[in-house]
Design a protein around this motif. Structure first.
Motif, PDB file in Angstrom:
ATOM      1  N   ALA A 348       0.832  -1.208   0.000  1.00  0.00           N
ATOM      2  CA  ALA A 348       0.000   0.000   0.000  1.00  0.00           C
ATOM      3  C   ALA A 348       0.866   1.257   0.000  1.00  0.00           C
ATOM      4  O   ALA A 348       0.571   2.228  -0.711  1.00  0.00           O
ATOM      5  CB  ALA A 348      -0.925  -0.009   1.217  1.00  0.00           C
ATOM      6  N   ILE A 349       1.934   1.237   0.783  1.00  0.00           N
ATOM      7  CA  ILE A 349       2.843   2.389   0.830  1.00  0.00           C
ATOM      8  C   ILE A 349       3.471   2.643  -0.539  1.00  0.00           C
ATOM      9  O   ILE A 349       3.492   3.774  -1.043  1.00  0.00           O
ATOM     10  CB  ILE A 349       3.942   2.166   1.889  1.00  0.00           C
ATOM     11  CG1 ILE A 349       3.339   2.171   3.294  1.00  0.00           C
ATOM     12  CG2 ILE A 349       5.038   3.223   1.776  1.00  0.00           C
ATOM     13  CD1 ILE A 349       4.292   1.697   4.374  1.00  0.00           C
ATOM     14  N   ILE A 350       3.974   1.575  -1.149  1.00  0.00           N
ATOM     15  CA  ILE A 350       4.633   1.708  -2.456  1.00  0.00           C
ATOM     16  C   ILE A 350       3.622   2.126  -3.526  1.00  0.00           C
ATOM     17  O   ILE A 350       3.899   2.982  -4.372  1.00  0.00           O
ATOM     18  CB  ILE A 350       5.330   0.387  -2.831  1.00  0.00           C
ATOM     19  CG1 ILE A 350       6.463   0.092  -1.838  1.00  0.00           C
ATOM     20  CG2 ILE A 350       5.863   0.445  -4.251  1.00  0.00           C
ATOM     21  CD1 ILE A 350       7.029  -1.309  -1.949  1.00  0.00           C
ATOM     22  N   HIS A 351       2.439   1.537  -3.470  1.00  0.00           N
ATOM     23  CA  HIS A 351       1.396   1.832  -4.457  1.00  0.00           C
ATOM     24  C   HIS A 351       0.950   3.284  -4.392  1.00  0.00           C
ATOM     25  O   HIS A 351       0.729   3.934  -5.424  1.00  0.00           O
ATOM     26  CB  HIS A 351       0.197   0.910  -4.200  1.00  0.00           C
ATOM     27  CG  HIS A 351      -0.917   1.058  -5.190  1.00  0.00           C
ATOM     28  ND1 HIS A 351      -1.965   1.952  -5.016  1.00  0.00           N
ATOM     29  CD2 HIS A 351      -1.164   0.417  -6.369  1.00  0.00           C
ATOM     30  CE1 HIS A 351      -2.795   1.850  -6.032  1.00  0.00           C
ATOM     31  NE2 HIS A 351      -2.346   0.937  -6.872  1.00  0.00           N
ATOM     32  N   GLN A 352       0.844   3.822  -3.164  1.00  0.00           N
ATOM     33  CA  GLN A 352       0.306   5.171  -2.982  1.00  0.00           C
ATOM     34  C   GLN A 352       1.357   6.271  -3.045  1.00  0.00           C
ATOM     35  O   GLN A 352       1.046   7.416  -3.389  1.00  0.00           O
ATOM     36  CB  GLN A 352      -0.422   5.254  -1.641  1.00  0.00           C
ATOM     37  CG  GLN A 352      -1.653   4.359  -1.523  1.00  0.00           C
ATOM     38  CD  GLN A 352      -2.731   4.693  -2.530  1.00  0.00           C
ATOM     39  OE1 GLN A 352      -2.951   3.961  -3.482  1.00  0.00           O
ATOM     40  NE2 GLN A 352      -3.393   5.818  -2.332  1.00  0.00           N
ATOM     41  N   THR A 353       2.592   5.941  -2.702  1.00  0.00           N
ATOM     42  CA  THR A 353       3.630   6.985  -2.635  1.00  0.00           C
ATOM     43  C   THR A 353       4.805   6.746  -3.568  1.00  0.00           C
ATOM     44  O   THR A 353       5.556   7.682  -3.869  1.00  0.00           O
ATOM     45  CB  THR A 353       4.182   7.101  -1.204  1.00  0.00           C
ATOM     46  OG1 THR A 353       4.940   5.922  -0.877  1.00  0.00           O
ATOM     47  CG2 THR A 353       3.056   7.266  -0.190  1.00  0.00           C
ATOM     48  N   GLY A 354       5.012   5.502  -3.992  1.00  0.00           N
ATOM     49  CA  GLY A 354       6.165   5.183  -4.819  1.00  0.00           C
ATOM     50  C   GLY A 354       7.452   5.046  -4.031  1.00  0.00           C
ATOM     51  O   GLY A 354       8.518   4.799  -4.608  1.00  0.00           O
ATOM     52  N   LYS A 355       7.384   5.163  -2.706  1.00  0.00           N
ATOM     53  CA  LYS A 355       8.580   5.084  -1.871  1.00  0.00           C
ATOM     54  C   LYS A 355       8.881   3.624  -1.519  1.00  0.00           C
ATOM     55  O   LYS A 355       8.010   2.907  -1.039  1.00  0.00           O
ATOM     56  CB  LYS A 355       8.386   5.904  -0.590  1.00  0.00           C
ATOM     57  CG  LYS A 355       8.207   7.398  -0.852  1.00  0.00           C
ATOM     58  CD  LYS A 355       7.917   8.162   0.421  1.00  0.00           C
ATOM     59  CE  LYS A 355       7.740   9.659   0.132  1.00  0.00           C
ATOM     60  NZ  LYS A 355       7.415  10.424   1.351  1.00  0.00           N
TER      61      LYS A 355
END
Length: 489
Positions: A348-355
């Motif tokens: 979810a973090i990667i999907h929403q922020t790209g980080k």
């Protein structure tokens, strides 16, 4: 009941194929995803129903008088089957939103469904031959999930995963030949088989160790752990979740069958095989935690964490003690729930922020509070903080080890588990602390809500609640596991 057993094994794959071939589902992504989720819900209901059919079995094929394809329902297989079906359904719901714009999502769903069939086949395997067939199918069918992104890194990771897995499985195949010779068959029997007259004790022990090492590959046990931190980061988050939380347990289940249903705990107790097995598990626990602590890439940190945590389970199995065995099975359930939650949070973090790096997650708790709270609850479970399931399982692992009569390992084991727990706190709670408390120099004015939609947040919340329920409601499951342990120890 025979028909239901066969249906439980093959239904996910058949459903996946039907959905993949249906013209309307080909064009309508939402319809296709909903049909697959519905099929997985039916599969979960089916394996739950089969929990009432303990002892039921069916002979699928006789290849020789001692080598047969057999399906059989027992307590341990039922626990693994329900766990796998439940995690597969949760991961599928999460993927509804996560893979909404993925161009290869249709093929991903097909392999996602067929892999579950292979896993359920392993759960209900009644012989080493049956286990091996479904184990190999699971490996081959899960490779496309690893290489899904089609990047050079993903393809390289898929090749590495395949090489490691096939090598490990070949040691399992070697075991079939020699176990049939030394034990007079490879049909799983609670407590193990009696060696044939004149069988070489040394040969049986050597083959047993090689088979444990082979199946330990899928479980990420040192020195065969190298595929895991390579494959997990490149796969989509729902695939990473089940690779870490579920597929690694296929290796655990295979080792359980070999030790407790073929060779027998009494045959291994006090031998060099038990000593070597205990040593490898504790090396893996410490090494995996240390590597996770040093790893800056978020998903790779979780992958190294899996290397460590699955060997908690293997350590409990190596103790050959009922209490430690109970702790091992409880940790299978707890770790699967926890690690699926953590990987979905990371996705979810990667999907929403790209980080993708931990160092970039300052303030993430202000942007994605639900996600980071789920991360935090799962982290507390993995550390072993009460009342989570991780605390109960690790308590039983430690107390079981101290009462197992394994000499210095009864002290070294709990000490290593505690050190690993401290490292786990350091590498997981860093995200929580920096996420919720980014510091006075942080630019709060630039914050914006990055929380994903309900299709991603609800699965994370369900798993976070499950982390706590695994501890609060551990006693009923412990009672079920104790009845299984009584039959094999």
């Amino acid at each position: 009941m025979t028909a239901l057993m066969i249906l439980a094994v093959f239904f996910p794959a058949l459903a996946g194929l039907v959905v993949w071939c249906t013209p309307a589902a080909k064009e309508d992504r939402a319809l296709r995803a909903k049909l697959n989720c519905g099929a997985l819900a039916l599969e979960l209901a089916l394996v739950l129903f089969l929990c009432t059919a303990q002892g039921a079995g069916v002979l699928l094929l006789n290849m020789t008088p001692t080598l047969s394809l057999i399906l059989r329902v027992d307590i341990l297989g039922s626990i693994f089957a329900v766990l796998m079906a439940a995690m597969w359904l949760i991961g599928s719901v999460f993927a509804l939103e996560y893979m909404n714009h993925d161009h290869n999502e249709r093929s991903y769903q097909l392999f996602y469904m067929t892999v579950l069939s292979a896993l359920i086949g392993q759960c209900y395997a009644g012989s080493m031959v049956t286990l091996y067939v479904f184990y190999e199918l699971m490996t081959l069918l899960s490779v496309p999930m690893v290489v899904h992104e089609r990047t050079p890194q993903a393809v390289a990771a898929g090749i590495k995963y395949l090489i490691y897995s096939i090598f490990g499985a070949m040691l399992g195949l070697l075991g079939i030949f020699f176990f049939d010779h030394y034990l007079g068959g490879v049909t799983f029997t609670a407590g193990g088989l009696t060696p044939v007259a004149g069988a070489s004790q040394t040969g049986l022990l050597v083959i047993t160790f090689l088979v444990i090492l082979g199946f330990g590959t899928k479980a990420g046990m040192f020195p065969m752990h190298g595929w895991l931190p390579t494959a997990h980061p490149v796969a989509p988050a729902p695939a990473s979740a089940v690779l870490s939380g579920v597929i690694t347990k296929a290796g655990v289940l295979a080792i359980i069958r070999v030790i407790y249903f073929l060779v027998g705990a009494d045959t291994l107790r006090g031998t060099w095989v038990q000593t070597a097995f205990l040593t490898l598990t504790l090396v893996t626990v410490f090494m995996g935690s240390m590597l996770a602590y040093r790893e800056p890439l978020l998903k790779k940190r979780l992958a190294y964490s899996t290397v460590s945590q699955v060997s908690y389970v293997l350590f409990g199995l190596a103790c050959l003690n009922p209490v430690a065995f109970s702790g091992a099975i409880l940790h299978v359930v707890a770790h699967s729930t926890i690690k699926n939650c953590l990987f979905l949070c990371a996705g979810a973090i990667i999907h929403q922020t790209g980080k993708t790096y931990v160092r970039d997650l300052r303030g993430i708790g202000k942007q994605m509070p639900i996600t980071i709270w789920c991360w935090t609850i799962a982290s507390l479970g993995l550390i072993g903080i009460p009342p989570t399931g991780g605390f109960v399982s690790k308590w039983q692992l430690a107390t079981g080890a101290m009462g197992a009569g394994i000499g210095a390992f009864g002290i070294i084991g709990p000490v290593v588990l505690i050190i690993s727990a401290l490292l786990t706190a350091a590498y997981l709670l860093q995200v929580t602390i920096n996420g919720f408390f980014p510091g006075s120099d942080y630019d709060y004015a630039s914050l914006e809500n990055k929380e994903p939609g309900k299709l991603m947040t609800v699965p994370m919340i369900v798993l976070a609640v499950g982390v706590v329920l695994c501890g609060v409601l551990a006693q009923p499951l412990t009672n079920v596991i104790a009845s299984a342990a009584a039959a094999i120890l």
